[in-house]
Design a protein around this motif. Structure first.
Motif, short mmCIF file in Angstrom:
data_model
loop_
_atom_site.label_atom_id
_atom_site.label_comp_id
_atom_site.label_asym_id
_atom_site.label_seq_id
_atom_site.Cartn_x
_atom_site.Cartn_y
_atom_site.Cartn_z
N LEU A 21 19.69 10.03 2.52
CA LEU A 21 18.65 9.88 3.69
C LEU A 21 17.60 12.00 4.04
CD1 LEU A 21 17.18 8.96 6.90
CD2 LEU A 21 19.11 10.08 6.97
N LYS A 22 18.38 12.09 3.12
CA LYS A 22 18.13 13.85 3.70
C LYS A 22 16.73 13.92 2.27
CE LYS A 22 19.72 16.61 1.79
NZ LYS A 22 20.70 17.98 0.64
N SER A 23 17.08 13.64 1.78
CA SER A 23 15.76 13.69 0.31
C SER A 23 14.95 12.56 0.11
CB SER A 23 16.57 13.47 -0.92
OG SER A 23 17.76 13.81 -1.33
N ALA A 24 15.38 11.54 0.88
CA ALA A 24 14.13 10.86 0.99
C ALA A 24 12.64 11.31 2.18
CB ALA A 24 14.47 9.25 1.72
N PHE A 25 13.51 12.58 3.76
CA PHE A 25 12.91 12.12 4.28
C PHE A 25 11.66 13.53 3.85
CE2 PHE A 25 11.48 15.70 7.73
CZ PHE A 25 11.97 14.24 8.62
N ILE A 26 12.80 14.64 3.03
CA ILE A 26 11.89 15.53 3.02
C ILE A 26 10.76 15.70 1.90
CG2 ILE A 26 12.51 17.78 1.34
CD1 ILE A 26 15.23 17.33 2.40
N ASN A 27 11.22 13.90 0.86
CA ASN A 27 10.15 13.54 -0.20
C ASN A 27 8.58 13.24 0.93
OD1 ASN A 27 11.88 14.71 -2.69
ND2 ASN A 27 12.26 12.58 -2.89
N THR A 28 9.08 12.44 1.56
CA THR A 28 7.80 11.83 2.15
C THR A 28 7.51 12.96 2.90
OG1 THR A 28 9.31 9.94 2.51
CG2 THR A 28 6.99 10.55 4.53
N CYS A 29 7.97 14.01 3.43
CA CYS A 29 6.96 14.61 4.02
C CYS A 29 6.31 15.77 2.66
CB CYS A 29 8.22 16.01 4.96
SG CYS A 29 8.34 14.88 6.11
N HIS A 30 6.62 15.95 1.72
CA HIS A 30 6.34 16.65 0.72
C HIS A 30 5.27 16.07 0.02
CE1 HIS A 30 9.75 19.93 0.68
NE2 HIS A 30 9.45 20.52 1.19
N HIS A 31 5.16 14.96 0.04
CA HIS A 31 3.85 14.12 -0.45
C HIS A 31 2.73 13.63 0.25
CE1 HIS A 31 1.87 11.01 -2.85
NE2 HIS A 31 1.95 10.07 -1.77
N ALA A 32 3.27 14.14 1.86
CA ALA A 32 1.93 13.66 2.34
C ALA A 32 1.83 15.43 2.28
CB ALA A 32 2.96 13.53 3.64
N ASP A 33 2.45 16.71 2.70
CA ASP A 33 1.85 17.57 1.97
C ASP A 33 0.42 17.55 1.23
OD1 ASP A 33 2.73 18.48 4.42
OD2 ASP A 33 4.55 19.40 3.66
N GLN A 34 0.92 17.58 -0.41
CA GLN A 34 0.03 17.63 -1.25
C GLN A 34 -1.09 16.50 -0.96
OE1 GLN A 34 3.08 16.08 -3.83
NE2 GLN A 34 4.07 17.49 -4.65
N ILE A 35 -1.06 16.04 -0.19
CA ILE A 35 -2.34 14.83 -0.44
C ILE A 35 -2.89 15.05 0.91
CG2 ILE A 35 -1.50 12.85 -1.87
CD1 ILE A 35 -0.68 10.99 0.73
N HIS A 36 -2.90 16.17 2.03
CA HIS A 36 -3.20 16.47 2.52
C HIS A 36 -3.12 15.37 4.34
CE1 HIS A 36 -4.20 19.93 0.81
NE2 HIS A 36 -4.61 18.73 -0.38
N GLU A 37 -1.84 14.70 4.15
CA GLU A 37 -1.76 13.37 5.34
C GLU A 37 -1.49 14.28 6.17
OE1 GLU A 37 -0.04 9.32 5.47
OE2 GLU A 37 0.47 10.08 3.69
#
Length: 348
Positions: A217-233
């Motif tokens: 769960l922790k990893s899924a949360f962090i990955n979601t946030c990092h991906h959003a940062d990368q695509i400027h979402e």
């Protein structure tokens, strides 16, 4: 007071709170002093063991005097001295253990070593009478466990976390969201303002055992946030918090209710720092209320001020050990890896 009253002076220093208390008969708080270190550790994003130990040294003598004064007690009024000896940070534990042993040796008052997790669960005893057998969901920074209690001193773990505990996960995702340590309270508040739009995983929820895992769960949360940062979402922080908390609460409540149905306890207890989480408290109360009357346990949710680390809970647990004649000697030492025993069924 009558002669049958038992007053215990308790010490708690397992992590970043230095606390002393005087507890009467395992149920009444005559004094409770808590010296918090949160501001000292916030800039590091978590507890720094050496800093914690130094703070414990600085205040423990003073708050011992304050606890006795607030209880209008002298050393002659104390029947036992209790102290957390594990689990926790070894340096922090040693401060409390050393202070308690010194006081015991200087006064001749009996010493009682207390398991920190047993203390968290026994915070319930300070609110209401526990009927046995009982089951506790113990959720704190480093522990997520379902504990079966046969009586006031015999506890067995029937479910445990295999990696990150729920409290750890809250703090780790809090850093991603820019929330100061400890993050649990803020994430809980944000969760009530958002919706579960991300549908994070509910790990091990349907497994036959009562174990937990929150690293995915922790990893899924962090990955979601990092991906959003990368695509400027830009993601809604309230929805993120709500989605994370929904996953945690779903798993904890589902497995707890299943354990209650299997073991049929007379009392259910929620303990630990995460026991202050309103989302978890509300869900468990709702789910238990739906159970058939013949297996519906009495529910004890500890007062919010007793969910975090405090000496009152240690004094409550120590009273039960006192009544059972379970005393410690001068060889008592800190045990940072101390564990409650596992139920035999888990070892088969």
């Amino acid at each position: 007071m009558t002669k049958k009253d038992v007053r215990i002076l308790a010490f708690e220093s397992s992590c970043d709170e230095t606390s002393t208390a005087v507890i009467k008969n395992g149920r009444e708080i005559e004094s409770l002093i808590v010296a918090t270190q949160i501001k000292s550790h916030q800039r590091f994003g978590g507890v720094v063991p050496e800093v914690a130990s130094r703070h414990h040294i600085e205040v423990i003598t003073q708050i011992t005097k304050e606890a006795l004064d607030e209880a209008n007690a002298t050393w002659a009024d104390i029947d036992a001295i209790a102290v957390t000896y594990g689990p926790g940070l070894v340096g922090a534990l040693l401060i409390g253990v050393s202070a308690a042993k010194a006081a015991s040796m200087a006064t001749g008052i009996p010493l009682i070593g207390v398991d920190h997790i047993m203390g968290h669960i026994m915070a319930a005893q300070l609110k209401d009478e526990i009927e046995y057998p009982a089951i506790a969901l113990q959720v704190s920074g480093g522990h997520t466990e379902i504990v079966l209690m046969k009586d006031p001193i015999h506890f067995e773990i029937v479910g445990d976390t295999r990696d990150d505990a729920a409290g750890e996960a809250y703090d780790k995702i809090g850093r991603v969201l820019g929330v100061n340590y400890p993050a649990g309270k803020t994430i809980d508040e944000w969760a009530h303002k958002g919706k579960d739009t991300f549908h994070f995983p509910r790990a091990m929820m349907e497994d036959d055992d009562y174990d937990f895992s929150f690293s995915g769960l922790k990893s899924a949360f962090i990955n979601t946030c990092h991906h959003a940062d990368q695509i400027h979402e830009e993601l809604d922080k309230y929805d993120l918090a709500a989605s994370f908390q929904a996953s945690v609460v779903d798993v904890l409540s589902h497995k707890t209710i299943r354990a209650i149905k299997e073991y049929k306890p007379k009392t259910f207890i929620l303990g630990g720092g995460v026991a202050a989480n309103h989302g978890l408290r509300d869900r468990l109360a709702e789910e238990i209320e739906k159970l058939p009357a013949n297996i519906k346990p009495k529910v004890i949710l500890p007062d919010l001020k007793l969910c975090g680390d405090n000496a009152a809970m240690i004094g409550a647990a120590a009273y039960n050990l006192y009544k059972a004649g379970k005393f410690s000697d001068e060889n008592l030492n800190a045990d940072p890896s101390l564990e409650l025993p596992y139920a035999e069924s888990m070892l088969k």
